[in-house]
Design an enzyme around this catalytic site. Structure first.
Site, PDB file in Angstrom:
ATOM      1  N   ASN A 182      -5.398   2.667   7.043  1.00  9.71           N
ATOM      2  CA  ASN A 182      -4.895   3.543   5.970  1.00  9.71           C
ATOM      3  C   ASN A 182      -3.752   4.048   6.448  1.00  9.71           C
ATOM      4  O   ASN A 182      -3.057   4.734   5.652  1.00  9.71           O
ATOM      5  CB  ASN A 182      -6.075   4.696   5.964  1.00  9.71           C
ATOM      6  CG  ASN A 182      -7.219   4.297   5.255  1.00  9.71           C
ATOM      7  OD1 ASN A 182      -7.576   3.499   4.554  1.00  9.71           O
ATOM      8  ND2 ASN A 182      -8.144   5.204   5.289  1.00  9.71           N
ATOM      9  N   LYS A 183      -3.217   3.692   7.533  1.00  7.80           N
ATOM     10  CA  LYS A 183      -2.010   4.311   8.237  1.00  7.80           C
ATOM     11  C   LYS A 183      -0.825   3.658   7.555  1.00  7.80           C
ATOM     12  O   LYS A 183      -1.094   2.726   6.764  1.00  7.80           O
ATOM     13  CB  LYS A 183      -2.147   4.347   9.750  1.00  7.80           C
ATOM     14  CG  LYS A 183      -3.197   5.113  10.201  1.00  7.80           C
ATOM     15  CD  LYS A 183      -3.230   6.555  10.136  1.00  7.80           C
ATOM     16  CE  LYS A 183      -4.756   7.326  10.196  1.00  7.80           C
ATOM     17  NZ  LYS A 183      -5.271   7.342  11.390  1.00  7.80           N
TER      18      LYS A 183
END
Ligand SMILES: *Cc1c(COP(=O)(O)O)cnc(C)c1O
Length: 375
Positions: A182-183
């Site tokens: 998700n980063k």
């Protein structure tokens, strides 16, 4: 029917997938040349500082606390508005996370309140750049210097963000970055620590893999009980493909964020995040006007889902979790974090989104919220 729009999704290009396949065929798939290449690339990205990668940012921060000699009886000052990894590692080290409420504007630790939380047991400050908006590094390091404290920057969300025109991680004390999917860039799972000295690097690599040092003559020694934190070359190949595009990804995120600011209907009463050029726009998080709504946040999320839009929550204020209540934290102690924790929503924001996707989200916000606003 248009596709469901998730709140985030990684962008992995075909060149990266081909490179992963090459690693898998190469006969060497764990830590090796790709890890070294990724570390060199990250070091260049962070102004030449030494960087070492591991299999999560949680791991990078666990080792960072070791490097800072933080253990039983020590206190680390941090924020209640973060992913629990930030504080769990402090408890796991035998130390105590001392929480300080957030600034309601930035939603990051309120630096005006940090000095009052310092005690003779305080060893370090652990700031978090929530949603990719950097904590004020000038004030942070002024406080740390004045009180002779170490700093571990939890920059899990802020790779590529800037402070005073300099990249976060290119200056300062220890800095941890996450490559969770998700980063802003991913290695599937992974993390890194940016350090300053050869001594820190030597110790870090020992903690990373079983405490072992190998000597040129083929012999080895083990002088501390290190763990199993190493990143594989398969993961590092993903990271190399991502790092090449990180600035492009972040530029696209900033464009999409600007479009949200332009198109969100201000009459809905959403409280928008600060419009900052320093942010890497890891997330776009308005606060819901819950007092003025006849439905709950959960119901709002369900109705957005019905409109084909994924919405996340990052994060509930962590002092209200059982582990922290057991350590004496209670409702009412951090009102700003509690307010954000109860009303925050993460709207879709990732580099693969089209302009029209933002338009869709903004239209859905109006469709869902207009009929449930009181008055
Ligand atoms: C994602 C994240 C972490 C943990 O990163 P992992 O790589 O999943 O271990 C820590 N702190 C913050 C603020 C994060 O967002």
């Amino acid at each position: 029917m248009t596709d469901f729009l998730p709140f985030t999704r990684p962008t992995i290009d075909e060149e990266t997938i081909a490179d992963v396949a090459n690693v898998l065929r190469s006969g060497w798939i764990t830590s090796g040349p790709k890890v070294q290449a990724l570390e060199a690339g990250l070091s260049a990205y962070f102004g030449g500082r030494p960087v070492r990668v591991v299999n999560s940012a949680t791991g990078a921060m666990e080792i960072a606390l070791r490097l800072m000699n933080i253990g039983a009886g020590d206190e680390v000052i941090t924020t209640p508005m973060t992913w629990v990894a930030t504080t769990n590692i402090i408890i796991n080290a035998g130390a105590m996370p001392v929480l300080v409420d957030i600034d309601p504007r930035t939603r990051n630790i309120d630096l005006d309140k940090v000095e009052a939380a310092i005690t003779p047991r305080t060893k370090a400050i652990l700031p978090v750049d929530l949603a990719g908006l950097p904590v004020d590094r000038d004030r942070l390091y002024a406080i740390a210097k004045k009180h002779n404290l170490r700093v571990l920057e939890d920059a899990a969300q802020s790779q590529g963000a800037t402070w005073g025109g300099q990249r976060v991680g290119s200056f300062g004390d220890l800095c941890s970055i996450s490559f969770h999917p998700n980063k802003n860039m991913t290695t599937t799972e992974g993390g890194a620590l940016v350090m300053n000295t050869d001594e820190e690097v030597r110790e870090f690599v020992k903690w990373r893999l079983q405490g072992v040092t190998r000597f040129p003559d083929g012999t080895m020694d083990c002088d501390l009980p290190g763990g199993k934190y190493n990143l594989t070359d398969v993961s590092a190949a993903v990271g190399l493909g991502q790092l090449k595009r990180l600035d492009e990804f972040n530029a696209r995120r900033a464009e999409l964020a600007r479009r949200y600011f332009k198109l969100i209907d201000r009459d809905l009463g959403l409280e928008l995040p600060p419009e900052s050029d320093d942010s890497n726009w890891h997330m776009f998080q308005p606060l819901l006007p819950l007092k003025n709504m006849s439905i709950s946040r959960g119901e709002f999320i369900d109705r957005m889902k019905d409109q084909g839009i994924g919405v996340g929550i990052h994060y509930p204020a962590l002092h209200l979790f059982t582990l922290y209540r057991e350590r004496g934290y209670k409702e009412g102690m951090y009102p700003h974090a509690e307010h954000v924790g109860a009303s925050t929503v993460s709207l879709p924001l990732f580099p693969g989104m089209k302009d029209e996707d933002v338009d869709r989200v903004c239209a859905a916000l109006t469709t869902v919220l207009k009929p449930v606003l009181k008055r």
